[in-house]
Structures are given as structure tokens and as C-alpha cells.
Scaffold this motif. Structure first.
Motif, short mmCIF file in Angstrom:
data_model
loop_
_atom_site.label_atom_id
_atom_site.label_comp_id
_atom_site.label_asym_id
_atom_site.label_seq_id
_atom_site.Cartn_x
_atom_site.Cartn_y
_atom_site.Cartn_z
N GLY A 34 -16.09 -10.76 33.66
CA GLY A 34 -16.22 -10.84 32.22
C GLY A 34 -15.68 -12.11 31.61
N ASP A 35 -14.95 -12.90 32.39
CA ASP A 35 -14.47 -14.19 31.89
C ASP A 35 -15.32 -15.34 32.39
N ARG A 36 -16.55 -15.02 32.86
CA ARG A 36 -17.45 -16.04 33.39
C ARG A 36 -18.77 -16.01 32.64
N LEU A 37 -19.44 -17.15 32.61
CA LEU A 37 -20.72 -17.26 31.92
C LEU A 37 -21.76 -16.33 32.54
N HIS A 60 -10.05 -26.00 24.85
CA HIS A 60 -10.16 -24.55 24.63
C HIS A 60 -11.41 -24.21 23.81
N LEU A 61 -11.75 -25.06 22.88
CA LEU A 61 -12.89 -24.79 22.00
C LEU A 61 -14.22 -25.11 22.67
N LEU A 62 -14.30 -26.24 23.36
CA LEU A 62 -15.59 -26.73 23.84
C LEU A 62 -15.68 -26.90 25.35
N GLY A 63 -14.62 -26.59 26.05
CA GLY A 63 -14.58 -26.86 27.49
C GLY A 63 -15.24 -25.82 28.36
N TYR A 64 -16.14 -25.05 27.83
CA TYR A 64 -16.86 -24.05 28.64
C TYR A 64 -18.23 -23.84 28.02
N ASP A 65 -19.21 -23.50 28.86
CA ASP A 65 -20.56 -23.23 28.37
C ASP A 65 -20.67 -21.78 27.94
N THR A 66 -21.49 -21.54 26.93
CA THR A 66 -21.65 -20.19 26.41
C THR A 66 -23.13 -19.87 26.26
N PRO A 67 -23.46 -18.60 26.09
CA PRO A 67 -24.85 -18.22 25.81
C PRO A 67 -25.14 -18.15 24.32
N ALA A 73 -15.15 -13.62 24.42
CA ALA A 73 -14.84 -12.38 23.71
C ALA A 73 -16.03 -11.91 22.88
N SER A 74 -16.77 -12.84 22.26
CA SER A 74 -17.93 -12.44 21.44
C SER A 74 -19.04 -11.86 22.30
N ARG A 75 -19.29 -12.47 23.45
CA ARG A 75 -20.28 -11.93 24.38
C ARG A 75 -19.86 -10.55 24.89
N MET A 128 -32.46 -19.11 33.84
CA MET A 128 -32.70 -18.10 32.82
C MET A 128 -32.01 -18.44 31.51
N LEU A 129 -30.81 -19.04 31.64
CA LEU A 129 -30.07 -19.36 30.43
C LEU A 129 -30.35 -20.77 29.92
N ALA A 130 -31.21 -21.51 30.61
CA ALA A 130 -31.36 -22.93 30.30
C ALA A 130 -31.75 -23.17 28.85
N ALA A 131 -32.70 -22.38 28.34
CA ALA A 131 -33.17 -22.62 26.98
C ALA A 131 -32.08 -22.37 25.96
N VAL A 132 -31.29 -21.32 26.20
CA VAL A 132 -30.23 -20.99 25.26
C VAL A 132 -29.11 -22.02 25.33
#
Length: 352
Positions: free
Chosen positions: A288-291, A202-209, A226-228, A1-5
Motif C-alpha cells: 500500500g505504500d507503493r505505486l 516529500h511532496l514531489l519525490g514519488y510518482d502517483t496515479p 494516502a489519497s489512493r 497501464m498507468l502511462a497515460a495517467v
């Protein structure tokens, strides 16, 4: 579901190896402002961090890192902090007051000789960087009973380096660190290579939507997702009519189930429409701390209710409303200010 984003935001490569390291270093160095000394050295440390963490060395990720470095330190591995001696003395006084320690005892402890021959008070008056202050605190904690009492064995300096990364974050994410560690992870954060490695993690080590880097920059300041989460809070407020602080904090740490925080309490008022009881809501918010929180039943149902009430689609990311609170900050600043400043530097870098 999130692949495109995620295709536009993922930081880790999915396929073949990228360009040769020398080409990556050359591209990074080209994007660093010409006024910066040792662009080759900075580029080399960034390239190593990218390779060790399997981060795609594309223009977007390179410029995101360079934008944070420029904002946080201006390309200084251990930047000078204005009025640091005064800030440090205020922190010591605050801790002494909280523990009901008389000022006379504090002053006596600061007159004791340190390992370099100067008193601790003299060294405190001369500190200019967080590394110097951190080293002084470490010595006081290890050698002076008053230091152990005031600091409870925990160094008050909690950020450092060229990207001002959290030392606790670095200590929790040290696996895979590609350099020998002669001292401690805390000491590595104050080196150029360490500050960059952990700042990049910290900046890039996680995937986001996210579809815009500005939300990742806000997360760098306010915490992962936090933004999500702030967008989720806005949806909860829309669905319930209950005003909420849009700070990205979905739960109060350690709150008992019968004393929830404001966001959790507001979500619970939607329990009948959500088809979820208090326990199910708590379990969902704990993610809430997970993608995958954004794809969970709670988020999907809350946004459906909120968009029905609003009569329009609602954003899935928004910059949290947070006022920055640090003794190092001398004027009123916010997470939005930080994110927008970094985003402007990021776009300048892309244009270089």
C-alpha cells in the motif's frame, strides 16, 4: 497501464535536459509573491533541489512547492510557533506522568544551568521556533539524565523548516543531498535550503496515479498514497457494507496475522470472491505504500466488486478523512482543510 495517467503527474524527467538553471530560477522568483523578501534566494534553493532530485521544473511542480511553503510557513525558514513554551512544558509533563516521574524532579532538572548560562527552564520559557526547541532538547538529552529518561534519547521535535517536513523522513532520504552537512540532517531541516530540499522530496519525490494535485497535497499531510488508499478503503466499504475509517492506513503496523486491523479484516470477508487467502491479502496490502498497489490483483478485484455493487464507477483517489492532531494546532482542522487550502494557493500561483 498507468502511462497515460502518470504523464500528467510524474515528477522526474524522462528525456533531454530542461531549461537553463538561470531561467528556472527566474520563473520561480516570478511566481513567488512580490511581498516576500529575498525571492532570488528562495528561488535558488528551490532550483537546486529540483535539479538534485531530477524533478521537472514546470509550472505545476513549481507552484505545488510554493503553495506548500506559503501554507506551512509563509516563506519563513524557521517559523515562529504560537505558544511554543506552553506546548513544550505540556509535552514534558505528559512524558513525566507516563513514566511516573514526580514533578519535583522535573522542576529540579529544569533549574540546572545550560550551556549558555541560563537554566533549562529559562530557555524553555523563551523558545519561539522549533529549531530553538529542538536544540534545547538535543542538549538536554546529551547532558541531563532526566532529559535522557524523559525523551528516551529521541528528540520530540519531529517536523521543521519552511515546509514543515518530517525530520525522520529527511534522515531516511539524505542520500544525494547536494550541500555539505556541517552538523546533522536534523539541523539542515531547520535551514532554508534543507527544509526546501526535503520538503520538495516529500511532496514531489514519488510518482502517483493522481490527475489532480489536491490529492498530492493531501498525501503531503497524511502520507504517501494516502489519497489512493482512502479511495481503496471506500471501495472495500462499498463492496462489503462494512463502515471503515477512510484514513489511508491499510494495515495496523506490526499487527499479527490473526489480529488484523479493520480494513484488512473487511477485505478478508471478500476472500472467496477475490480468490485470495489471508496471507495473499496481507502481502497485497503491504504494498500500500507503493505505486503499483493500484494495479495489483487485490485493488482491481475489490474495485470491480464495489462498482458492481454501487452500479457506477468509483474514484481511485479521495482526500482521507483525518482530523489533524498536534499540540501546535489550536483549532479543529482536517487533512481536507489542509489540502484544499494548499490547492487554492496552487491555483493562484498558476494564474500569476
Amino acid at each position: 497501464m498507468l502511462a497515460a495517467v502518470l504523464a500528467g503527474c510524474a515528477t522526474r524527467p524522462a528525456a533531454p535536459p530542461g531549461p537553463p538553471p538561470a531561467d528556472v530560477r527566474a520563473d520561480i522568483a516570478r511566481r513567488i509573491p512580490a511581498r516576500i523578501a529575498d525571492r532570488t534566494g528562495w528561488a535558488g534553493d528551490i532550483q537546486v533541489a529540483f535539479a538534485a532530485q531530477r524533478i521537472v521544473p514546470n509550472a505545476e511542480n513549481i507552484c505545488a512547492v510554493l503553495a506548500v511553503i506559503e501554507q506551512e510557513s509563509g516563506y519563513v525558514a524557521d517559523p515562529v510557533v504560537a505558544n511554543l513554551p506552553r506546548v513544550a512544558r505540556q509535552e514534558i509533563a505528559r512524558r513525566a506522568s507516563a513514566l511516573h516521574v514526580p514533578r519535583l524532579l522535573v522542576d529540579t532538572a529544569l533549574r540546572l544551568p545550560s550551556t549558555d548560562g541560563r537554566s533549562y527552564g529559562e530557555r524553555l520559557a523563551a523558545v519561539r521556533t522549533e529549531r530553538e526547541l529542538s536544540e534545547l532538547y538535543e542538549e538536554m538529552i546529551g547532558r541531563v539524565p532526566m532529559g535522557r529518561r524523559l525523551f528516551a534519547g529521541r528528540n520530540p521535535v519531529q517536523t521543521g523548516g519552511a515546509m514543515q517536513v518530517g525530520i525522520a523522513f529527511a534522515e531516511a532520504n539524505a542520500d544525494g543531498y547536494p550541500y555539505p552537512i556541517p552538523g546533522s540532517i536534523r539541523e539542515e531541516v531547520f535551514s532554508r535550503r534543507g527544509g526546501l530540499y526535503f520538503g520538495i522530496a516529500h511532496l514531489l519525490g514519488y510518482d502517483t496515479p493522481y490527475t489532480r494535485k489536491v490529492h498530492r497535497f493531501a498525501d503531503y499531510n497524511a502520507g504517501w498514497y494516502a489519497s489512493r488508499n482512502a479511495a481503496f478503503q471506500a471501495a472495500v466499504s462499498e463492496a462489503t457494507g462494512i463502515p471503515l475509517a477512510l484514513d489511508g492506513d491499510l494495515l495496523v503496523p506490526g499487527a499479527p496475522l490473526d489480529r488484523p486491523g479493520s480494513t484488512e479484516r473487511a477485505v478478508r470477508t471478500l476472500s472467496p470472491q477475490l480468490g485470495m487467502d489471508d496471507h495473499a491479502i496481507r502481502r497485497a496490502l503491504e504494498r500500500g505504500d507503493r505505486l503499483d498497489f493500484g494495479d495489483g490483483d487485490l485493488a482491481i478485484r475489490v474495485f470491480a466488486l464495489a462498482e458492481a455493487a454501487a452500479g457506477r464507477p468509483l474514484p481511485r483517489a479521495r482526500i482521507p478523512d483525518i482530523r489533524l492532531d498536534s499540540p501546535k494546532i489550536t483549532r479543529e482542522l482536517t487533512t481536507a482543510w489542509f489540502a484544499e487550502r494548499v490547492d487554492a494557493r496552487y491555483r493562484d500561483c498558476l494564474a500569476r
